[in-house]
Write an enzyme that holds these catalytic residues in place. Sequence first.
Site, short mmCIF file in Angstrom:
data_model
loop_
_atom_site.label_atom_id
_atom_site.label_comp_id
_atom_site.label_asym_id
_atom_site.label_seq_id
_atom_site.Cartn_x
_atom_site.Cartn_y
_atom_site.Cartn_z
N HIS A 171 0.80 -1.22 0.00
CA HIS A 171 0.00 0.00 0.00
C HIS A 171 0.84 1.27 0.00
CE1 HIS A 171 -3.47 -2.62 1.71
NE2 HIS A 171 -3.43 -2.64 0.40
N THR A 225 -3.20 -8.90 10.97
CA THR A 225 -4.07 -8.45 9.88
C THR A 225 -5.43 -9.14 9.98
OG1 THR A 225 -4.43 -8.41 7.48
CG2 THR A 225 -2.93 -10.11 8.31
P1 NAD Z 1 -6.99 -4.20 10.46
O1 NAD Z 1 -7.08 -3.01 11.33
O2 NAD Z 1 -8.12 -4.54 9.59
O3 NAD Z 1 -6.71 -5.48 11.35
C1 NAD Z 1 -5.71 -5.47 12.31
C2 NAD Z 1 -5.69 -6.86 12.90
O4 NAD Z 1 -4.56 -6.97 13.74
C3 NAD Z 1 -6.92 -7.15 13.75
O5 NAD Z 1 -7.36 -8.45 13.41
C4 NAD Z 1 -6.38 -7.09 15.20
O6 NAD Z 1 -7.02 -8.04 16.03
C5 NAD Z 1 -4.95 -7.48 15.01
N1 NAD Z 1 -4.01 -6.89 15.96
C6 NAD Z 1 -3.98 -5.62 16.44
N2 NAD Z 1 -2.92 -5.43 17.23
C7 NAD Z 1 -2.27 -6.62 17.27
C8 NAD Z 1 -1.09 -7.07 17.91
N3 NAD Z 1 -0.35 -6.28 18.69
N4 NAD Z 1 -0.72 -8.37 17.71
C9 NAD Z 1 -1.46 -9.22 16.94
N5 NAD Z 1 -2.57 -8.83 16.31
C10 NAD Z 1 -2.97 -7.56 16.47
O7 NAD Z 1 -5.62 -4.07 9.63
P2 NAD Z 1 -5.20 -4.66 8.21
O8 NAD Z 1 -5.67 -6.05 8.07
O9 NAD Z 1 -3.78 -4.34 8.05
O10 NAD Z 1 -6.03 -3.78 7.18
C11 NAD Z 1 -6.12 -2.39 7.37
C12 NAD Z 1 -5.63 -1.53 6.24
O11 NAD Z 1 -5.36 -0.25 6.79
C13 NAD Z 1 -4.36 -1.97 5.61
O12 NAD Z 1 -4.50 -1.76 4.27
C14 NAD Z 1 -3.29 -1.03 6.16
O13 NAD Z 1 -2.46 -0.58 5.11
C15 NAD Z 1 -4.03 0.17 6.64
N6 NAD Z 1 -3.51 0.69 7.92
C16 NAD Z 1 -2.16 0.85 8.08
C17 NAD Z 1 -1.64 1.29 9.29
C18 NAD Z 1 -0.14 1.41 9.42
O14 NAD Z 1 0.54 1.64 8.42
N7 NAD Z 1 0.41 1.25 10.61
C19 NAD Z 1 -2.49 1.59 10.35
C20 NAD Z 1 -3.89 1.45 10.16
C21 NAD Z 1 -4.37 0.99 8.93
#
Ligand code: NAD
Length: 250
Positions: free
Chosen positions: A121, A191
């Site tokens: 992304h 994820t």
């Molecule tokens: P999501 O928010 O949909 O899912 C996050 C998942 O990670 C959840 O299932 C949650 O239970 C789990 N989780 C949270 N903290 C955790 C931890 N410490 N250990 C283990 N599991 C944990 O995220 P996604 O699937 O990546 O999809 C969201 C989209 O948003 C992606 O495309 C991403 O690029 C973007 N996004 C990116 C960021 C970033 O760059 N840090 C932040 C927010 C969203």
Amino acid sequence: MEDKITKLQNLIDNSQNIVFFGGAGVSTESGLKDFRSVDGLYHMKYDYPPETILSHSFFYENTKEFYRFYFDKLLVDGIKPNAAHKKLVELEKAGKLKAIVTQNIDGLHQLAGSKCVYELHGTVAKNRCERCRAFYNVDYIKSFNGDVPTCKCGGTIKPEVVLYEEGLDQNTVNKAVKAIASSDLLIVAGTSLTVYPASGLIRFFGGKNLVVINKDDTINNDAIGLIKDALFIKGKVGEVLSKIVVNISE
Ligand code: NAD
Ligand code: ZN
């Protein structure tokens, strides 16, 4: 959980071709919010849902509002790599981890020192002027402090992140698919596997050992088929990976 971590340790010890596929949950222990946890961005009050704000049309129609959210939630100052990012650096240095495929845009894997990172992304680190295509780094963007960043030519700057309604970079996807397809251990962590087409890439895994690390059971039902044979470790990815010892076999 200890039992499962021992299993993961054995899988890592016996593999020389690991690929890590991660999402927003990999960075929550660094202090960045994910989307779908209970304290994630979906559960906060905004005038629009995050997916609307982070869309191509919204960027052009409400640039100011886009950047307000972007500065507030994605360009957070002082964010550092956590134990998960650091362990992956160790695994790469030991020759075991061949690639990180990430849905994150925060650049924390590179900041930690990982070399082979496929950012499906894009990244907040790269930004371009919409008018003259001039390149700007993240520090220049941050200097606007919440206002719409503009180029020296007066054009609006857009981050090189893939917004909703935009396609993924084919070259990055091809490299990610190749890495996933040739790995023998795929670790899918932090994820919800809800965002397509990124999440769908794990279907190219044909190796023996699939491991899923998630702190909750928040994985998208449609993706469950893809991970049905996985070793599921319920825990925080940084906490889990910090228990892994990197042994160099040769
Ligand atoms: P999501 O928010 O949909 O899912 C996050 C998942 O990670 C959840 O299932 C949650 O239970 C789990 N989780 C949270 N903290 C955790 C931890 N410490 N250990 C283990 N599991 C944990 O995220 P996604 O699937 O990546 O999809 C969201 C989209 O948003 C992606 O495309 C991403 O690029 C973007 N996004 C990116 C960021 C970033 O760059 N840090 C932040 C927010 C969203
Ligand atoms: Zn310009």
